[in-house]
Design a protein around this motif. Structure first.
Motif, short mmCIF file in Angstrom:
data_model
loop_
_atom_site.label_atom_id
_atom_site.label_comp_id
_atom_site.label_asym_id
_atom_site.label_seq_id
_atom_site.Cartn_x
_atom_site.Cartn_y
_atom_site.Cartn_z
N ASN A 168 -3.31 8.23 -2.72
CA ASN A 168 -3.92 9.46 -3.21
C ASN A 168 -5.44 9.49 -3.19
O ASN A 168 -6.03 10.55 -3.39
N ASP A 169 -6.08 8.35 -2.94
CA ASP A 169 -7.55 8.32 -2.93
C ASP A 169 -8.03 8.06 -1.49
O ASP A 169 -7.90 6.95 -0.98
N THR A 170 -8.58 9.11 -0.88
CA THR A 170 -8.94 9.02 0.54
C THR A 170 -9.97 7.94 0.83
O THR A 170 -9.79 7.16 1.78
N PRO A 171 -11.09 7.84 0.08
CA PRO A 171 -12.06 6.77 0.37
C PRO A 171 -11.47 5.37 0.26
O PRO A 171 -11.75 4.49 1.08
N THR A 172 -10.63 5.15 -0.75
CA THR A 172 -9.99 3.84 -0.91
C THR A 172 -9.09 3.55 0.28
O THR A 172 -9.10 2.43 0.83
N ARG A 173 -8.31 4.52 0.67
CA ARG A 173 -7.38 4.33 1.79
C ARG A 173 -8.15 4.05 3.09
O ARG A 173 -7.78 3.14 3.85
N ARG A 174 -9.21 4.82 3.34
CA ARG A 174 -9.98 4.62 4.56
C ARG A 174 -10.58 3.22 4.60
O ARG A 174 -10.48 2.52 5.62
N GLU A 216 -0.26 4.01 -5.73
CA GLU A 216 -0.75 5.35 -5.97
C GLU A 216 -2.22 5.50 -5.57
O GLU A 216 -2.62 6.56 -5.06
N LEU A 217 -3.03 4.49 -5.80
CA LEU A 217 -4.45 4.59 -5.45
C LEU A 217 -4.61 4.72 -3.94
O LEU A 217 -5.35 5.58 -3.45
N GLU A 272 -3.70 9.15 9.06
CA GLU A 272 -3.84 10.51 8.54
C GLU A 272 -3.07 11.52 9.40
O GLU A 272 -2.49 12.48 8.88
N TRP A 332 0.82 -1.21 0.00
CA TRP A 332 0.00 0.00 0.00
C TRP A 332 0.85 1.26 0.00
O TRP A 332 0.49 2.25 -0.63
#
Length: 297
Positions: A129-135, A125-126, A242, A121
């Motif tokens: 840089n992508d908050t919903p995906t990371r959460r 890049e996803l 975060e 992870w």
């Protein structure tokens, strides 16, 4: 923009917004590389703290909270101390490398250890840089960690240490976060990580039904294994990630030790005391107290 009696909402560009946010960010915070080799449990009064190098080594092996408390306890009267010992970051590392799950990797579902997942992870890049995906990814990871298995050798060693320190296996103790990414001069990490109750007798009885053998007022058992996993998993909560990201902390260096000490039952107040004023940068003592059992002071 705001003035004394007027406020305005004005359209901006993403570049302007990012420049504004970047101007608010603090200077990046460095953390010590974790020592994932030292694997023994150590008492708070037994950790070497005489020199700056020894204290840094203690943080690297056992985390800031535990190493700092050991440093303090070795310099104050015995009557002001709570009993306790430290579980090294090596135990966390073993758990993360020995446990894993089926997850997507390069477009395919495959088995990865939890540590391999984190490593992947942190270069994806996803995720970055992508908050919903990371959460969603972090929530899934922490839930999976709570279902992992802790080595019997570690739980037995902790059980023996609890009996050696408190004299029995029915004393409820507190398992507290002690990462290398908290309790530092430039990053307190207050409230980011979890603590949990643990009862050795609950861990080694013949059932998983409460009440707890350490506290009959607790309807459920408070197993050592569960307490450890709660603390370890909290390193990868969304809020913890975060907050570290905002402070420019290298997530790949983050690891979790555990401070095991006496539980204070029926807490009436939570207090944080500073030997110097962290706001005004002077030598006054600052005490911040809140009535009740709030998680964060």
């Amino acid at each position: 923009s705001c003035e004394r009696e007027i406020w305005r909402v004005e359209e901006t560009t993403i570049e302007e917004a990012e420049a504004f946010w970047e101007g608010l960010r603090p200077e990046p915070v460095d953390i010590l590389e974790p020592d994932l080799v030292t694997d023994e449990l150590v008492g708070l009064l037994d950790l070497p703290t005489a020199t700056a190098t020894q204290r840094a080594d203690g943080v690297a092996a056992y985390g800031s909270k535990g190493a700092n408390l050991a440093t303090l306890y070795q310099r104050i009267d015995e009557e002001l101390q709570l009993k306790g010992f430290l579980v090294p970051m090596a135990a966390y590392s073993e758990f993360m490398t020995q446990n894993g799950w089926q997850t997507e990797f390069d477009g395919e579902m495959t088995w990865l250890s939890f540590q391999e997942t984190i490593d992947y992870w942190l270069s994806d890049e996803l995720f970055l840089n992508d908050t919903p995906t990371r959460r969603a990814s972090l929530v899934s990871l922490t839930e999976a960690m709570l279902e992992g298995s802790v080595s019997l050798d570690l739980m037995s060693a902790i059980g023996e240490q609890v009996v050696a320190v408190w004299g029995d296996d029915t004393t409820m103790v507190r398992f507290r976060s002690s990462s290398n990414a908290e309790d530092s001069l430039y990053f307190s990490g207050a409230g980011l990580y979890e603590s949990a109750r643990g009862c050795v007798a609950d861990q080694f009885d013949d059932d998983d039904v409460g009440p707890s053998l350490c506290d009959s007022s607790k309807d459920d058992e408070n197993r050592v294994e569960d307490a450890l996993k709660i603390v370890w998993a909290s390193l990868w909560s969304n809020s913890a990630y975060e907050e570290r990201e905002w402070y420019g902390i290298d997530h790949s260096l983050a690891a979790m030790g555990v401070l095991v000490n006496s539980r204070s039952k029926g807490e009436l107040v939570n207090i944080v005391a500073f030997s110097g004023d962290p706001v005004e940068d002077d030598d006054r003592t600052l005490i911040n107290a809140q009535d009740g059992d709030y998680d964060v002071v």
